[in-house]
Design a protein around this motif. Sequence first.
Motif, PDB file in Angstrom:
ATOM      1  N   LYS A   1      39.027 -61.394  31.791  1.00  0.00           N
ATOM      2  CA  LYS A   1      38.086 -60.594  32.579  1.00  0.00           C
ATOM      3  C   LYS A   1      36.832 -61.390  32.928  1.00  0.00           C
ATOM      4  CE  LYS A   1      39.791 -56.106  31.391  1.00  0.00           C
ATOM      5  NZ  LYS A   1      39.579 -54.788  30.870  1.00  0.00           N
TER       6      LYS A   1
ATOM      7  N   LYS B   1      37.952 -63.774  35.614  1.00  0.00           N
ATOM      8  CA  LYS B   1      38.587 -63.101  36.750  1.00  0.00           C
ATOM      9  C   LYS B   1      39.901 -63.741  37.170  1.00  0.00           C
ATOM     10  CE  LYS B   1      34.357 -61.153  38.456  1.00  0.00           C
ATOM     11  NZ  LYS B   1      33.048 -61.605  38.659  1.00  0.00           N
TER      12      LYS B   1
ATOM     13  N   THR C   1      44.294 -63.001  39.376  1.00  0.00           N
ATOM     14  CA  THR C   1      43.369 -61.949  38.935  1.00  0.00           C
ATOM     15  C   THR C   1      43.509 -61.801  37.424  1.00  0.00           C
ATOM     16  OG1 THR C   1      44.941 -60.108  39.098  1.00  0.00           O
ATOM     17  CG2 THR C   1      43.718 -60.672  41.103  1.00  0.00           C
TER      18      THR C   1
END
Length: 139
Positions: A85, A88, A60
């Motif tokens: 981000k 991911k 993540t």
Amino acid sequence: KTSHTQFIDIQNWKNRGNFWAKSLNQKLFHYRGSLTTVLNYISILYPNSKILLIGVDFNTSGYFFDSELNKLNFSTSDWTTKISKENKKHFSIIDFEGTKMDDEFPFIINELKKTNNRMFSFSKESYLVKKGFVKYIKY
């Protein structure tokens, strides 16, 4: 009360072929993330030890301690935050400039074997387990 601060210096991860430090007087190995440096540190100070990865999954963009980071009175983001981000996933496993942590992990595992350090993860879903770098262990 028993904690202390210790200064270390790290090698530039963009230089392929970095060496595994044998003492804290040398620049510690660093490649695409702090875990690689922590592993070099452990091999120096804690040979003959199991390394248990808890919350180090890499699958993540966040960290298991994100809630603590968000409570701080300063920004903890850097230039890798946006890349993580968008993808991911953790920056270390994203292909960036033709590199990712996987490139050096066989070397890291070999160096850990030399100091009799073995690494295990408490997560079956860990990127390192799925790639076969680390064995899953039940807790």
